[in-house]
Design a protein around this motif. Sequence first.
Motif, short mmCIF file in Angstrom:
data_model
loop_
_atom_site.label_atom_id
_atom_site.label_comp_id
_atom_site.label_asym_id
_atom_site.label_seq_id
_atom_site.Cartn_x
_atom_site.Cartn_y
_atom_site.Cartn_z
N ARG A 126 0.17 -1.59 -5.22
CA ARG A 126 -0.14 -2.85 -4.98
C ARG A 126 0.82 -4.03 -4.56
N LEU A 127 1.65 -3.03 -4.03
CA LEU A 127 2.79 -4.02 -2.41
C LEU A 127 2.35 -3.20 -1.57
N ASP A 128 1.18 -2.60 -1.00
CA ASP A 128 0.77 -2.36 -0.01
C ASP A 128 1.90 -1.31 0.81
N LEU A 129 2.68 -0.53 -0.02
CA LEU A 129 3.35 -0.19 0.66
C LEU A 129 3.69 1.84 0.24
N SER A 130 2.46 2.06 0.02
CA SER A 130 2.59 3.66 -0.15
C SER A 130 2.12 4.48 1.11
N HIS A 131 1.45 3.46 2.54
CA HIS A 131 1.39 4.69 3.73
C HIS A 131 3.19 4.83 3.87
N LEU A 132 4.04 3.73 3.54
CA LEU A 132 5.63 3.94 3.25
C LEU A 132 6.72 4.84 2.38
N ALA A 133 6.28 5.65 1.42
CA ALA A 133 6.22 6.11 0.87
C ALA A 133 8.31 6.87 0.97
N GLU A 134 7.52 7.18 1.73
CA GLU A 134 8.46 8.48 2.64
C GLU A 134 9.62 7.92 3.83
N ARG A 135 9.67 7.24 3.76
CA ARG A 135 10.32 6.16 4.50
C ARG A 135 11.27 5.80 4.13
N GLU A 136 12.68 5.93 4.79
CA GLU A 136 14.20 5.51 4.67
C GLU A 136 14.46 3.90 5.41
N LEU A 137 14.79 3.40 4.02
CA LEU A 137 14.69 1.93 4.24
C LEU A 137 15.35 0.90 4.79
N ALA A 138 16.12 1.55 5.73
CA ALA A 138 17.10 1.21 7.11
C ALA A 138 15.98 1.11 8.46
N THR A 139 14.79 1.80 7.96
CA THR A 139 13.96 1.55 8.78
C THR A 139 12.80 0.17 8.86
N SER A 141 10.72 -2.78 8.34
CA SER A 141 11.14 -4.33 8.72
C SER A 141 11.64 -5.20 7.61
N GLY A 142 11.73 -6.23 7.85
CA GLY A 142 12.56 -6.97 6.94
C GLY A 142 11.67 -7.32 5.70
N GLY A 143 9.73 -8.28 6.30
CA GLY A 143 9.25 -8.21 5.14
C GLY A 143 8.88 -6.98 4.77
N GLU A 144 9.42 -5.71 5.36
CA GLU A 144 8.59 -4.43 4.61
C GLU A 144 9.30 -4.21 3.17
N ARG A 145 10.39 -4.08 3.39
CA ARG A 145 11.93 -4.38 2.72
C ARG A 145 12.04 -5.33 1.38
N GLN A 146 11.33 -6.78 1.48
CA GLN A 146 10.69 -7.62 0.73
C GLN A 146 10.51 -6.96 -0.33
N ARG A 147 8.74 -5.87 -0.11
CA ARG A 147 7.63 -5.85 -0.95
C ARG A 147 8.64 -4.77 -1.66
N VAL A 148 9.73 -3.83 -0.99
CA VAL A 148 9.53 -2.99 -1.36
C VAL A 148 10.81 -3.55 -2.83
N SER A 149 11.27 -4.47 -2.88
CA SER A 149 11.99 -4.73 -3.57
C SER A 149 11.03 -5.51 -4.80
N LEU A 150 9.94 -5.96 -4.44
CA LEU A 150 9.41 -6.98 -5.50
C LEU A 150 8.83 -5.10 -5.99
N ALA A 151 7.94 -4.20 -5.45
CA ALA A 151 7.88 -2.79 -6.41
C ALA A 151 8.76 -2.42 -7.52
N THR A 152 9.79 -2.27 -6.93
CA THR A 152 10.91 -2.08 -8.08
C THR A 152 10.95 -2.29 -9.32
N VAL A 153 10.38 -4.54 -9.00
CA VAL A 153 10.70 -5.12 -10.85
C VAL A 153 9.51 -4.42 -11.43
N LEU A 154 8.06 -4.24 -10.02
CA LEU A 154 6.91 -3.83 -10.45
C LEU A 154 7.20 -3.11 -11.60
N THR A 155 7.42 -2.20 -10.82
CA THR A 155 8.17 -0.36 -11.56
C THR A 155 8.43 -0.71 -12.63
#
Length: 255
Positions: A126-139, A141-155
């Motif tokens: 839903r947050l357009d992150l499936s292709h990044l699922a195995e990426r480390e957070l440290a790698t 961008s700021g916008g991608e990390r923000q979408r991870v935060s939203l995906a965590t709350v959506l989960t």
Amino acid sequence: MAALATHRLLIDVPGRADGRPLDLRLAPGERWGVLGPNGAGKTTLLHTLAGLRPPRSGEVHLEGRALSGWRRRALARRLGVVFQERHDDFPATVRETALIGRHPFLSPWQQEGPEDHARAEAALSRLDLSHLAERELATLSGGERQRVSLATVLTQAPAVWLADEPTNHLDLHHQVAVMGLLAEQAEGGGAVMMCLHDLNLAARWCSHLLLLYPDGEACWGPAEAMLAPAALERLYDQALTRVEVDGAPVFVPRC
């Protein structure tokens, strides 16, 4: 019953007088936007509503019960927070981070099951992150990390969302996608309160608005009643022109 309510709430902003007590009722299906200039107390308010910071006075109630009456794990099942900035102290992948949203539902040392993984995968999609699922957070961008935060709350799937600048760092396409996601949560029976700096996103997507002034004054109500240019100009100390685009108000700063 309100999903989240405050009674005579005064947030504790150091060096500021008490201001107006907040008596808010956030009902299921509503999308509240909190607007105000830097330093007005928007983040402090959200942290107070989440029970992360004590108020100067007054109370916060979740589903009719004071926050102090909730056990932390039960509270985490009902209320989710998207922080403006997050600091990740340990290495983790995008998928591992999204699964943190299921922790309130697991007993100590319990592993995530198939349903937990399915929720996380759906949130990443839903947050357009499936292709990044195995990426480390440290790698990321700021916008991608923000979408991870939203995906965590959506989960996590809480009944109440408290989102501090949910569109922070996002490009235009993902800003619209995230505001659509928050609208979906409300339409599904959730309640959403979000701090926003983008006045036009608030005008387009919020059903109610809370205006916080630097001196502690506040006013709130249905969005259409709060989107008066005179009130907004005083809020931001900025002249504005209001126009209509596709039936929705748009505010343009005047030099």
